[in-house]
Design an enzyme around this catalytic site. Structure first.
Site, mmCIF file in Angstrom:
data_model
loop_
_atom_site.group_PDB
_atom_site.id
_atom_site.type_symbol
_atom_site.label_atom_id
_atom_site.label_comp_id
_atom_site.label_asym_id
_atom_site.label_seq_id
_atom_site.Cartn_x
_atom_site.Cartn_y
_atom_site.Cartn_z
ATOM 1 C CG ASP A 1 -1.809 1.187 1.316
ATOM 2 O OD1 ASP A 1 -2.654 1.345 0.417
ATOM 3 O OD2 ASP A 1 -1.671 1.978 2.276
ATOM 4 C CD GLU B 1 -2.411 2.546 -3.401
ATOM 5 O OE1 GLU B 1 -3.398 3.279 -3.522
ATOM 6 O OE2 GLU B 1 -1.816 2.429 -2.317
#
Length: 834
Positions: free
Chosen positions: A406, A459
């Site tokens: 993330d 990401e």
């Protein structure tokens, strides 16, 4: 008898200030003989028992009324194994003395922990069941180098920090204590006297289980067993040349208990979710973070217990069963992983031992102002070890098939979301966080070497180069990167009223200019359906028919575009409202009475898209190679039509045609590479998806008519707001072309994109003048096409009406658009050069 313990030393124990309990407590050789000392607050009597003979050896003297005992063993001149028989009032217990056991940390482990190079620090730190001198118990270890004293507190010692102070290993900064008879499920924490003499109560950073919020204690749990090696089938399913369609899931809201709106357990979710994912044709499940976290509203993206699967849904063993069931169904499991930041809750990692141990001390480096969280200090070896080891832990101990990291952009840039003066440059004066970059390379290298085939996905939302290049080639070492640019551009395009799409044609073509710079995943994730962004369905313009048609056409385009696929739960049936983490998805919409067939139509389409995607090699095999894609029509901005060809390694083609206006395109001609017969294998406007039913039945034969720079061409019906897939059924030798029906299209995709960008010059000012006339004509024709075109005759009639209306409106736009184009070409070229 002289006892060699001063009152100051005894006071230090009861005040919680003594840092070296093993120097005083336990069995020691003194000038008077073998002496035993015990710290047992509130005990009335203590007797030493020879463990081998079970004989009473000596009653210890209570030399401090608070509970400090000591005594010299008569007729003993060497150490022996002993137990303590302790009286607390009327209760008499025989216990093992934790301070009679030798240090248990291995010298190599100590050295590797100090160096920060231990591959599996979770095998050493934390709470581990073990046996010492034939005594079973739990060995507790904690890294807190600046603490003045650390004790284990828990259910087993009345949460009293005086009872079990720990041994300190100076070389590694690790505190250690073996406590016999601690049981599975016992709650515990570490009590620290920090560097500033403040008392802190901390959860175990390496705990394998934890309490459900709002409680914050760690829970004694066994280290999960090492899982079997990744099977060849699972390894193959992660490869870049395979079909990868990911279903992103938040376990707390996919489906809930209908009786009380409470969460389902890991086992209950597995029994419902996995068969559903299998039926829908997805290849992977991606779970939003399941590391223990204190705040439900963070969805798991602010974890504190990185090594503990959240107890919201059950035990670590139950989570492992969930993964096993997915594997049994042929589904790979990816875990969202958050090594970028952590919350500042007092029981967590913040100011752990009185210093900024896990985070940076300077808020310009250590505080994330967007999320009110703290940023890991990746330059500290022990912190890097803690995080890298955690990635390996999930893969190795739970059998996960991949991790998705993330917020990578927030990690690799020191100035991420900061203004000038709010960040500190690196040692070379740059904005890159060199330590974070090295950490990511290191972690990906470990995963790649220890478990080949495991997928790691970034990401990453910027143009940082080499995200999916191997570390040895200067890259970060990820296998895939989320294509956030594609997602933003295409959603921006789809939000537009179709009348304006012709002026934003490049939003769907620009991505091809950087398509092969990385290995991409096309993400329609949870982030796009929360915080007022609307659901995907509500992003689409128009009435009900057009909203659903737009979304279906978009999905068809996405599944055919190069890149692996990711879809957040609920989007597969076009949930109408935003995602709410506190409630189940709106499954009732699939009922005909509530959903009118619209939502079940989209669900059926997504299932068929996955089925077609996996069956047609051309749609996935060459995702990362330019030879797998070719624009056939890229510059038809006026009609908002896109045509491209996907190819397999064997040259097998799939032609994809998208029409992003509500106007059917009758006899739409474009050039093809291979002469032969084509058949329509998927049409998002089909009746079964609640479309208007326009399409191309039977076989479509290519003709010797030159079009778009190709000697052969085909003429088809392109339904309104739809995407169709055409497959070559049989090839034949091409004859010489009879004529040229259109001007040659540019062969180069990049040149075509420039042409498309120039057409964007007809901005809103030009379109507003004719929007009312065109919109009424277009919608009227589309409604007729959708509702009445059930036969070829009525379809032709509806198409003709729509085309006529469009022609009238277009003439009004052309003059204004031409003038506007001259003023914007220069800006367009400047943008492209940049």
């Amino acid at each position: 008898m002289t006892i060699f313990v001063t009152q100051d030393t005894i006071n230090a124990f009861f005040d919680g200030r003594h840092a070296d309990p093993f120097a005083v407590l336990g069995m020691h050789e003194t000038d008077n003989g073998i002496e035993v000392r015990a710290l047992l607050p509130d005990a009335g009597q203590v007797v030493v028992i020879d463990k081998e003979t079970q004989d009473e050896v000596c009653e210890l003297s209570r030399i401090d009324e608070r509970g400090f005992f000591a005594g010299v063993m008569p007729q003993r001149d060497s150490f022996f194994n002993y137990q303590l028989q302790v009286s607390w009032g009327k209760d008499v217990l025989r216990i093992e003395d934790p301070y009679r056991f030798h240090p248990m940390i291995q010298e190599l482990d100590n050295w590797l922990l100090a160096e920060g190079s231990h591959l599996r620090p979770y095998e050493v730190l934390g709470a581990h069941f073990m046996e010492c001198d034939r005594v079973s118990g739990v060995n507790f270890r904690l890294w807190a180098p600046n603490a003045k004293r650390v004790s284990v507190v828990g259910d087993f010692n009345y949460w009293d920090g005086r009872r079990h102070p720990m041994r300190f290993h100076q070389a590694s900064g690790v505190w250690e204590l073996f406590i016999p008879k601690v049981a599975l499920g016992d709650l515990y924490k570490f009590e620290l006297l920090d560097s500033n003499n403040r008392l802190r109560l901390k959860s175990d950073p390496y705990a394998f289980a934890a309490q459900l919020r709002p409680d914050t204690a760690s829970q004694v749990s066994g280290l999960p067993e090492i899982q079997q090696e990744m099977t060849e089938a699972r390894r193959k399913a992660n490869q870049v040349d395979q079909p990868i369609s990911i279903y992103e899931v938040h376990l707390g809201s996919w489906r809930r208990n209908l009786a009380n709106n409470f969460w389902l357990t890991y086992d209950e979710i597995a029994d419902e979710l996995i068969p559903y994912v299998k039926e829908m044709g997805f290849t992977h499940i991606e779970l939003l973070p399941i590391s223990e976290f204190p705040f439900d509203g963070s969805w798991g993206y602010q974890p504190i217990g990185l090594y503990a699967p959240t107890s919201r849904f059950g035990t670590p063993e139950a989570f492992k069963r969930f993964i096993d069931k997915a594997h049994a169904a042929g589904i790979n499991v990816i875990l969202d992983w958050v090594p970028g930041h952590f919350p500042s809750d007092t029981h967590g990692l913040a100011t752990f031992d009185g210093t900024a141990l896990y985070e940076h001390a300077d808020p310009r480096e250590g505080y994330h102002q967007d999320w009110n969280t703290l940023i890991y200090n990746y330059g500290r070896n022990e912190v890097k070890n803690y995080l890298s080891g955690n990635a390996l832990y999930w893969v190795e101990r739970f059998g996960l098939d991949g991790i998705r990291v993330d917020a990578v952009a927030s990690m690799i840039y020191r100035d991420y979301s900061r203004r000038d003066g709010e960040w500190i440059p690196n040692q070379y004066g740059g904005r890159e966080n060199l330590e974070a970059i090295e950490f990511l390379k290191h972690t990906n290298y470990i995963l790649g070497t220890e478990h080949p085939g495991v997928m790691n996905v970034a990401e990453e939302s910027t143009a940082f180069a080499g995200v999916t290049l191997p570390p040895e080639n200067g890259g970060l070492g990820f296998n895939f990167k989320w294509n956030m640019g594609w997602m933003n551009d295409t959603l921006s395009y789809m939000k537009l009223d179709p009348i304006y799409r012709q002026y934003n044609h490049d939003k769907l073509t620009f991505g091809m200019l950087y398509q092969y710079s990385e290995n991409f995943v096309l993400p329609l994730s949870h982030d796009e359906v929360v915080h007022g962004k609307c659901s995907l369905l509500d992003k689409m313009p128009g009435d009900t028919w057009q909203k659903f048609a737009n979304l279906r056409a978009y999905y068809g385009y996405m599944w055919a575009y190069p890149g692996k696929k990711l879809l957040f739960m609920g989007n597969e049936f076009a949930q109408g409202r935003e995602w709410n983490y506190q409630e189940s998805l709106d499954w009732y919409l699939l009922d005909e009475f509530h959903g009118g067939g619209w939502h079940s139509g989209v669900q059926r389409l997504v299932r068929d898209l996955n089925k077609t995607y996996k069956k047609q090699t051309a749609l996935y095999q060459l995702d990362t190679k330019p030879e797998g894609f070719e624009w056939l029509v890229v510059d038809d901005s006026q009609n908002s039509v896109f045509v491209f060809e996907r190819r397999s390694a064997k040259g097998e083609p799939i032609i994809v045609v998208s029409n992003f206006t509500p106007v059917p395109r009758e006899n739409y001609r474009f050039g093809v590479n291979i002469a032969g017969s084509y058949e329509e294998i998927l049409n998002t406007d089909a009746d079964i998806y609640k479309g208007s039913g326009l399409g191309n039945a039977g076989v479509i034969d290519s003709e010797n008519i030159e079009s778009h720079g190709k000697a052969q061409s085909i003429s088809i019906m392109v339904p309104p707001l739809a995407t169709i897939y055409l497959k070559l059924k049989s090839a034949r030798k091409a004859a010489s072309p009879r004529k040229v029906s259109k001007k040659k299209a540019e062969d180069s995709a990049e040149t075509a994109v420039k042409n498309a960008s120039a057409s964007k010059s007809a901005k809103v000012s030009a379109a507003k003048a004719t929007k009312s006339t065109e919109t009424k004509s277009v919608k009227s024709a589309a409604k007729s096409a959708g509702a009445k075109a059930t036969t070829k005759k009525s379809a032709d009639k509806a198409a003709t009406k729509a085309a006529t209306a469009k022609t009238v409106a277009t003439k009004k736009v052309t003059k204004a658009a031409s003038a506007a184009a001259k003023t914007t070409v220069k800006k367009t070229k400047q943008k492209e050069n940049a």
